[in-house]
Design a protein around this motif. Sequence first.
Motif, mmCIF file in Angstrom:
data_model
loop_
_atom_site.group_PDB
_atom_site.id
_atom_site.type_symbol
_atom_site.label_atom_id
_atom_site.label_comp_id
_atom_site.label_asym_id
_atom_site.label_seq_id
_atom_site.Cartn_x
_atom_site.Cartn_y
_atom_site.Cartn_z
ATOM 1 N N MET A 1 0.833 -1.190 0.000
ATOM 2 C CA MET A 1 0.000 0.000 0.000
ATOM 3 C C MET A 1 0.878 1.254 0.000
ATOM 4 S SD MET A 1 -3.069 -0.798 -0.134
ATOM 5 C CE MET A 1 -4.269 -2.027 0.217
ATOM 6 N N VAL A 2 0.382 2.288 -0.672
ATOM 7 C CA VAL A 2 1.084 3.557 -0.786
ATOM 8 C C VAL A 2 0.195 4.642 -0.182
ATOM 9 C CG1 VAL A 2 2.053 5.241 -2.393
ATOM 10 C CG2 VAL A 2 2.209 2.795 -2.909
ATOM 11 N N THR A 3 0.775 5.482 0.676
ATOM 12 C CA THR A 3 0.036 6.607 1.246
ATOM 13 C C THR A 3 0.634 7.901 0.703
ATOM 14 O OG1 THR A 3 -0.393 5.373 3.279
ATOM 15 C CG2 THR A 3 -0.656 7.776 3.373
ATOM 16 N N THR A 4 -0.222 8.728 0.123
ATOM 17 C CA THR A 4 0.199 10.018 -0.428
ATOM 18 C C THR A 4 -0.722 11.099 0.122
ATOM 19 O OG1 THR A 4 0.798 8.859 -2.469
ATOM 20 C CG2 THR A 4 0.761 11.262 -2.550
ATOM 21 N N THR A 5 -0.144 12.231 0.495
ATOM 22 C CA THR A 5 -0.947 13.356 0.976
ATOM 23 C C THR A 5 -0.886 14.479 -0.048
ATOM 24 O OG1 THR A 5 -0.483 12.745 3.266
ATOM 25 C CG2 THR A 5 -1.298 14.974 2.872
ATOM 26 N N TYR A 6 -2.070 14.952 -0.427
ATOM 27 C CA TYR A 6 -2.200 16.024 -1.407
ATOM 28 C C TYR A 6 -2.745 17.267 -0.717
ATOM 29 C CZ TYR A 6 -1.846 12.138 -4.677
ATOM 30 O OH TYR A 6 -1.423 11.028 -5.361
ATOM 31 N N GLN A 7 -2.421 18.416 -1.258
ATOM 32 C CA GLN A 7 -2.959 19.682 -0.753
ATOM 33 C C GLN A 7 -4.009 20.177 -1.738
ATOM 34 O OE1 GLN A 7 -1.880 20.937 2.246
ATOM 35 N NE2 GLN A 7 -3.551 22.401 2.098
ATOM 36 N N VAL A 8 -5.227 20.389 -1.238
ATOM 37 C CA VAL A 8 -6.337 20.812 -2.089
ATOM 38 C C VAL A 8 -6.848 22.160 -1.588
ATOM 39 C CG1 VAL A 8 -8.667 20.248 -2.867
ATOM 40 C CG2 VAL A 8 -6.952 18.441 -2.641
ATOM 41 N N GLN A 9 -7.079 23.070 -2.518
ATOM 42 C CA GLN A 9 -7.517 24.421 -2.188
ATOM 43 C C GLN A 9 -8.977 24.610 -2.560
ATOM 44 O OE1 GLN A 9 -5.331 27.466 -4.321
ATOM 45 N NE2 GLN A 9 -5.157 28.640 -2.438
ATOM 46 N N GLU A 53 -1.626 13.297 -12.568
ATOM 47 C CA GLU A 53 -2.612 13.960 -13.420
ATOM 48 C C GLU A 53 -4.010 13.374 -13.223
ATOM 49 O OE1 GLU A 53 -2.342 16.854 -15.038
ATOM 50 O OE2 GLU A 53 -0.402 16.841 -14.037
ATOM 51 N N ALA A 54 -4.094 12.086 -12.917
ATOM 52 C CA ALA A 54 -5.397 11.470 -12.651
ATOM 53 C C ALA A 54 -5.984 12.028 -11.358
ATOM 54 C CB ALA A 54 -5.257 9.952 -12.570
ATOM 55 N N VAL A 55 -5.138 12.215 -10.358
ATOM 56 C CA VAL A 55 -5.598 12.798 -9.093
ATOM 57 C C VAL A 55 -6.022 14.243 -9.323
ATOM 58 C CG1 VAL A 55 -4.958 13.408 -6.731
ATOM 59 C CG2 VAL A 55 -4.137 11.255 -7.724
ATOM 60 N N VAL A 59 -9.792 15.831 -8.627
ATOM 61 C CA VAL A 59 -10.024 17.003 -7.769
ATOM 62 C C VAL A 59 -10.683 18.120 -8.581
ATOM 63 C CG1 VAL A 59 -8.888 18.797 -6.399
ATOM 64 C CG2 VAL A 59 -8.185 16.403 -6.144
ATOM 65 N N ASP A 60 -10.233 18.323 -9.815
ATOM 66 C CA ASP A 60 -10.849 19.323 -10.696
ATOM 67 C C ASP A 60 -12.330 18.999 -10.940
ATOM 68 O OD1 ASP A 60 -8.494 20.754 -10.913
ATOM 69 O OD2 ASP A 60 -8.023 20.040 -12.931
ATOM 70 N N ALA A 62 -14.311 17.508 -9.018
ATOM 71 C CA ALA A 62 -15.071 17.826 -7.816
ATOM 72 C C ALA A 62 -15.247 19.343 -7.640
ATOM 73 C CB ALA A 62 -14.367 17.240 -6.594
ATOM 74 N N GLY A 63 -14.473 20.125 -8.402
ATOM 75 C CA GLY A 63 -14.621 21.574 -8.357
ATOM 76 C C GLY A 63 -13.584 22.300 -7.515
ATOM 77 N N TYR A 64 -12.472 21.634 -7.243
ATOM 78 C CA TYR A 64 -11.438 22.217 -6.389
ATOM 79 C C TYR A 64 -10.082 22.154 -7.090
ATOM 80 C CZ TYR A 64 -15.410 21.667 -3.492
ATOM 81 O OH TYR A 64 -16.698 21.729 -3.038
ATOM 82 N N GLU A 65 -9.066 22.685 -6.436
ATOM 83 C CA GLU A 65 -7.749 22.783 -7.079
ATOM 84 C C GLU A 65 -6.702 22.016 -6.284
ATOM 85 O OE1 GLU A 65 -4.492 26.140 -8.465
ATOM 86 O OE2 GLU A 65 -6.299 26.776 -7.433
ATOM 87 N N LEU A 66 -6.019 21.103 -6.963
ATOM 88 C CA LEU A 66 -4.894 20.392 -6.376
ATOM 89 C C LEU A 66 -3.673 21.325 -6.474
ATOM 90 C CD1 LEU A 66 -3.830 17.654 -5.258
ATOM 91 C CD2 LEU A 66 -3.176 17.118 -7.587
ATOM 92 N N VAL A 67 -3.096 21.684 -5.325
ATOM 93 C CA VAL A 67 -2.003 22.642 -5.327
ATOM 94 C C VAL A 67 -0.666 22.013 -4.944
ATOM 95 C CG1 VAL A 67 -3.435 24.682 -5.013
ATOM 96 C CG2 VAL A 67 -2.587 23.458 -3.007
ATOM 97 N N GLY A 68 -0.669 20.746 -4.595
ATOM 98 C CA GLY A 68 0.602 20.101 -4.258
ATOM 99 C C GLY A 68 0.393 18.708 -3.710
ATOM 100 N N ALA A 69 1.504 17.976 -3.681
ATOM 101 C CA ALA A 69 1.469 16.620 -3.125
ATOM 102 C C ALA A 69 2.457 16.542 -1.987
ATOM 103 C CB ALA A 69 1.806 15.592 -4.189
#
Length: 69
Positions: A1-9, A53-55, A59-60, A62-69
Motif C-alpha cells: 500500500m502507498v500513502t500520499t498526501t495532497y494539498q487541495v484548495q 494527473e489522474a488525481v 479534484v478538478d 469535484a470543483g477544487y484545485e490540487l495545489v501540491g502533493a
Amino acid sequence: MVTTTYQVQGMTCGHCVGAVSAEVTALPGVTEVAVDLATGQVKVISEQPLDAEAVRAAVDEAGYELVGA
C-alpha cells in the motif's frame, strides 16, 4: 500500500469533503481517502502510486484545485 498526501484548495464545508472524497475514491486502486477540511490535506491510500494527473483531474472534477502533493 502507498500513502500520499495532497494539498487541495477551495474546500470550505462537509459537502466539499464529500465531493473530493467521492471523486478520488473512484480512481482505480484507491482503497481509502481521508480529508482534513481545516488544513486542506487529502490523504490517499492506494494499491500502487497514483498518476498525479489522474488525481488532479479527479479534484478538478469535484470543483477544487490540487495545489501540491
